[in-house]
Design an enzyme around this catalytic site. Structure first.
Site, PDB file in Angstrom:
ATOM      1  N   VAL A 135       0.839  -1.201   0.000  1.00  0.00           N
ATOM      2  CA  VAL A 135       0.000   0.000   0.000  1.00  0.00           C
ATOM      3  C   VAL A 135       0.872   1.248   0.000  1.00  0.00           C
ATOM      4  CG1 VAL A 135      -1.827   1.254   1.181  1.00  0.00           C
ATOM      5  CG2 VAL A 135      -1.801  -1.256   1.229  1.00  0.00           C
ATOM      6  N   LYS A 136       0.632   2.102  -0.970  1.00  0.00           N
ATOM      7  CA  LYS A 136       1.397   3.344  -1.103  1.00  0.00           C
ATOM      8  C   LYS A 136       0.729   4.439  -0.272  1.00  0.00           C
ATOM      9  CE  LYS A 136       2.904   4.404  -5.217  1.00  0.00           C
ATOM     10  NZ  LYS A 136       2.937   4.691  -6.682  1.00  0.00           N
TER      11      LYS A 136
END
EC number: 4.1.2.-
Length: 220
Positions: free
Chosen positions: A84-85
């Site tokens: 997850v960015k």
């Protein structure tokens, strides 16, 4: 090292995955928006294109830590093992710390300085993504920033790695690797530039012509 493609174009991922030894695919909200597909539709298709062992990255949209964590959990439920960015803002750093405790792998994104990247790593991000060309476009030195960040992580956050992003030329990507980066993500146009080398085609044509002149065909 880890080589990624920065795109949500499933057809291009399938084409280039046959050629490049890619570790996975990175996306961001702009890339997904350009695909005109719902993120919940395109992510499974991208994962299928890169295979079970490929790593997929997707970014949250919320501005506050609570929302980022909720979206990260939703992404992880949809694609187990997704990275997850999280934008490296104050709220983003808080979210990265919380997600580290939850066991969700994160990438600190939108990094414009070495200090910002170091904070993301210290908060628990496995990957840190400096924007090389965007730093250059603002009058900075993207490669120097990457070199500084790489050195800082080696000394103070060895469990994290630089995943350099935002390239306009293959030279920028190579310079990041020379600076010690363990991972880079290439836009489709830069990946294609690496393949399109006129001098190579010219050399092959010369080999073929010489062979044909000598043997009358192109068979071994």
């Amino acid at each position: 090292m880890e080589l990624y493609l920065d795109t949500a174009n499933v057809a291009e991922v399938e084409r280039l995955a046959r050629i490049f030894p890619i570790a996975g695919v990175t996306t961001n909200p702009s890339i997904v928006a350009a695909s005109k597909e719902s993120i919940w539709d395109v992510l499974p298709r991208l994962q299928n294109a890169i295979g079970e062992e490929g790593t997929l990255f997707a970014q949250t949209m919320s501005r506050d830590a609570k929302g980022m964590v909720e979206e990260a959990k939703r992404l992880n439920n949809a694609i187990p093992g997704i990275v997850v960015k999280i934008p490296v803002t104050a709220e983003g750093l808080a979210a990265i710390k919380l997600l580290k405790k939850e066991g969700i792998v994160t990438l600190g994104t939108a990094v414009y300085s070495a200090s910002q990247g170091l904070l993301a790593a210290l908060a628990g991000a496995k990957y840190v993504a400096p924007y090389v060309n965007r730093v250059d476009a603002q009058g900075g030195d993207g490669i120097r920033m990457v070199l500084e960040l790489q050195t800082l992580l080696e000394h103070h956050a060895p469990d994290s790695m630089v995943l350099a992003a935002s390239f306009k030329t293959p030279r920028q990507a190579l310079d990041c690797l020379l600076a010690g980066c363990q991972a880079i993500t290439l836009p489709l146009d830069v990946a294609q530039q690496m393949l399109n080398t006129p001098a190579v085609e010219s050399a092959i044509e010369k080999f073929e012509q010489d062979w044909k002149n000598a043997f009358g065909n192109l068979n071994l």
